[in-house]
Design an enzyme around this catalytic site. Structure first.
Site, PDB file in Angstrom:
ATOM      1  N   LYS A  84       0.804  -1.231   0.000  1.00 17.83           N
ATOM      2  CA  LYS A  84       0.000   0.000   0.000  1.00 17.83           C
ATOM      3  C   LYS A  84       0.836   1.280   0.000  1.00 17.83           C
ATOM      4  O   LYS A  84       0.405   2.296  -0.539  1.00 17.83           O
ATOM      5  CB  LYS A  84      -0.960   0.001   1.191  1.00 17.83           C
ATOM      6  CG  LYS A  84      -2.054  -1.048   1.097  1.00 17.83           C
ATOM      7  CD  LYS A  84      -3.052  -0.904   2.239  1.00 17.83           C
ATOM      8  CE  LYS A  84      -4.175  -1.919   2.130  1.00 17.83           C
ATOM      9  NZ  LYS A  84      -5.207  -1.727   3.159  1.00 17.83           N
TER      10      LYS A  84
ATOM     11  N   ASN B 242      -4.750   1.866  -1.687  1.00 13.50           N
ATOM     12  CA  ASN B 242      -5.257   0.495  -1.857  1.00 13.50           C
ATOM     13  C   ASN B 242      -6.002   0.332  -3.173  1.00 13.50           C
ATOM     14  O   ASN B 242      -6.473  -0.752  -3.477  1.00 13.50           O
ATOM     15  CB  ASN B 242      -6.153   0.084  -0.682  1.00 13.50           C
ATOM     16  CG  ASN B 242      -7.544   0.667  -0.773  1.00 13.50           C
ATOM     17  OD1 ASN B 242      -7.732   1.790  -1.261  1.00 13.50           O
ATOM     18  ND2 ASN B 242      -8.541  -0.067  -0.288  1.00 13.50           N
TER      19      ASN B 242
ATOM     20  N   ASP C 156     -10.215   2.445   1.773  1.00 15.63           N
ATOM     21  CA  ASP C 156     -10.423   1.824   3.089  1.00 15.63           C
ATOM     22  C   ASP C 156     -11.310   2.701   3.959  1.00 15.63           C
ATOM     23  O   ASP C 156     -12.353   2.277   4.457  1.00 15.63           O
ATOM     24  CB  ASP C 156      -9.080   1.597   3.795  1.00 15.63           C
ATOM     25  CG  ASP C 156      -8.282   0.446   3.207  1.00 15.63           C
ATOM     26  OD1 ASP C 156      -8.896  -0.461   2.627  1.00 15.63           O
ATOM     27  OD2 ASP C 156      -7.051   0.459   3.331  1.00 15.63           O
TER      28      ASP C 156
ATOM     29  N   GLY D 203      -6.800   1.324  17.976  1.00 20.08           N
ATOM     30  CA  GLY D 203      -5.856   0.935  16.947  1.00 20.08           C
ATOM     31  C   GLY D 203      -5.213   2.126  16.270  1.00 20.08           C
ATOM     32  O   GLY D 203      -5.763   3.243  16.276  1.00 20.08           O
ATOM     33  N   ALA D 204      -4.033   1.885  15.685  1.00 20.99           N
ATOM     34  CA  ALA D 204      -3.313   2.962  14.995  1.00 20.99           C
ATOM     35  C   ALA D 204      -2.590   2.438  13.759  1.00 20.99           C
ATOM     36  O   ALA D 204      -1.646   3.065  13.278  1.00 20.99           O
ATOM     37  CB  ALA D 204      -2.321   3.627  15.948  1.00 20.99           C
ATOM     38  N   GLY D 205      -3.038   1.280  13.250  1.00 23.57           N
ATOM     39  CA  GLY D 205      -2.434   0.712  12.053  1.00 23.57           C
ATOM     40  C   GLY D 205      -3.007   1.312  10.784  1.00 23.57           C
ATOM     41  O   GLY D 205      -3.602   2.397  10.793  1.00 23.57           O
ATOM     42  N   GLY D 206      -2.855   0.582   9.676  1.00 22.07           N
ATOM     43  CA  GLY D 206      -3.286   1.106   8.384  1.00 22.07           C
ATOM     44  C   GLY D 206      -4.765   1.397   8.301  1.00 22.07           C
ATOM     45  O   GLY D 206      -5.180   2.432   7.773  1.00 22.07           O
ATOM     46  N   ALA D 207      -5.592   0.479   8.820  1.00 24.71           N
ATOM     47  CA  ALA D 207      -7.040   0.711   8.779  1.00 24.71           C
ATOM     48  C   ALA D 207      -7.417   1.916   9.624  1.00 24.71           C
ATOM     49  O   ALA D 207      -8.223   2.756   9.211  1.00 24.71           O
ATOM     50  CB  ALA D 207      -7.785  -0.534   9.268  1.00 24.71           C
TER      51      ALA D 207
ATOM     52  N   GLY E  49     -18.074  -5.097   9.840  1.00 21.31           N
ATOM     53  CA  GLY E  49     -17.006  -4.918   8.871  1.00 21.31           C
ATOM     54  C   GLY E  49     -17.377  -5.268   7.452  1.00 21.31           C
ATOM     55  O   GLY E  49     -16.715  -4.818   6.507  1.00 21.31           O
TER      56      GLY E  49
END
Length: 283
Positions: free
Chosen positions: A72, A93, A108, A131-135, A248
């Site tokens: 990505k 993406n 996303d 959370g703090a990731g890509g999503a 989701g």
């Protein structure tokens, strides 16, 4: 009599592993439903071969492609430009062929936002996001661009959480803060939207988030990015507390709807796409 062309328009996915398979089923279901002579091809691409894969897509006249982790960010130097949110997020993406160029987009967060807007408008709302990731990065940026008043990022690692908070504060009008998730977290009163953007619950619908379930209150909109299974423990707990829940599957379907709009110009029917995912994941 003119010769009939049987050439199919091509789009695809550059992934590493089987990550693209549910998307293949979903996108192909939309093509069949709308009678489109298009094909969606999932290609396993090693990181060292990504540049060549993009060149191949150009050479074959692909109308676009998706990228999954770990491509990505790495794909960006191989593209000709970025859409607004993709530039802020720093990840792509979905690539779209426009006037002979591949432009990188990020669907996303847009897919999540479309799902959310079916039940509430985030403008002016306070958000808690785990959370703090890509999503989380994509969702946080889209919520901020949509007018969310504040975003509290709850994450176990300050090394990942702080850059996301800095990004939101520096590039958007939302007020963001970081809370280190080192114990059971109680969601503050006045929170309008709660989002699980972690992988907790993936593959096991009985795993709970480490939160004070009693802090989930009627009137809150509670969202989860997990699709396998879509009926997570987090959403069941929230529903039992009187919250409105968003699973989701909606996010994944709407990513596909937006990507198909970019590629085909059509507003496709999401029902056939969701049904394809239900057959895979249940619900």
């Amino acid at each position: 009599m003119a010769e009939r062309s049987f050439r199919a328009e091509l789009v695809g996915s550059f992934s590493k592993g089987a990550e693209g398979n549910p998307t293949v089923a979903m996108i192909e279901a939309a093509f069949r439903h709308h009678g489109l002579n298009w094909r969606y091809i999932n290609c396993e691409v090693e990181p060292d071969n990504l540049g060549d894969a993009v060149k191949g897509a150009r050479a074959m006249g692909w109308r676009g492609f998706n990228c999954s982790i770990p491509h990505k960010v790495a794909v960006i130097p191989h593209l000709d430009g970025l859409g607004e949110s993709a530039a802020i997020i720093g990840a792509v993406n979905c690539a779209v062929a426009r006037d002979g160029k591949f432009i990188g987009e990020n669907t996303d967060g847009k897919g999540f936002l479309t799902s959310l807007r079916a039940v509430t408008d985030p403008a002016g709302r306070s958000v808690v996001m785990f959370g703090a990731g890509g999503a989380a990065r994509a969702i946080g940026v889209e919520l901020a661009l949509a007018g969310a008043r504040s975003i509290t990022v709850v994450n176990r690692s300050p090394e990942r959480g702080a850059p996301l908070v800095d990004l939101l504060n520096g590039k958007t009008k939302a007020k963001a803060e970081l809370v280190i998730w080192n114990g059971t977290y109680a969601i503050p009163s006045g929170t309008g939207i709660v989002v699980n953007a972690t992988s907790i619950g993936l593959g096991n619908g009985h795993v709970p988030l480490d939160i004070d379930v009693a802090s989930l209150r009627p009137g809150m909109v509670v969202c989860d990015v997990i699709v396998d299974p879509p009926d997570t423990r987090f959403l069941r707990d929230a529903k039992a507390r009187g919250c409105t829940v968003v699973d989701g599957l909606g996010m994944l379907v709407n990513q596909g709807v937006i990507g198909l709009k970019y590629w085909t110009g059509l507003d496709v029917d999401p029902a056939s796409m969701r049904q394809a995912l239900v057959e895979i994941f249940g619900r």
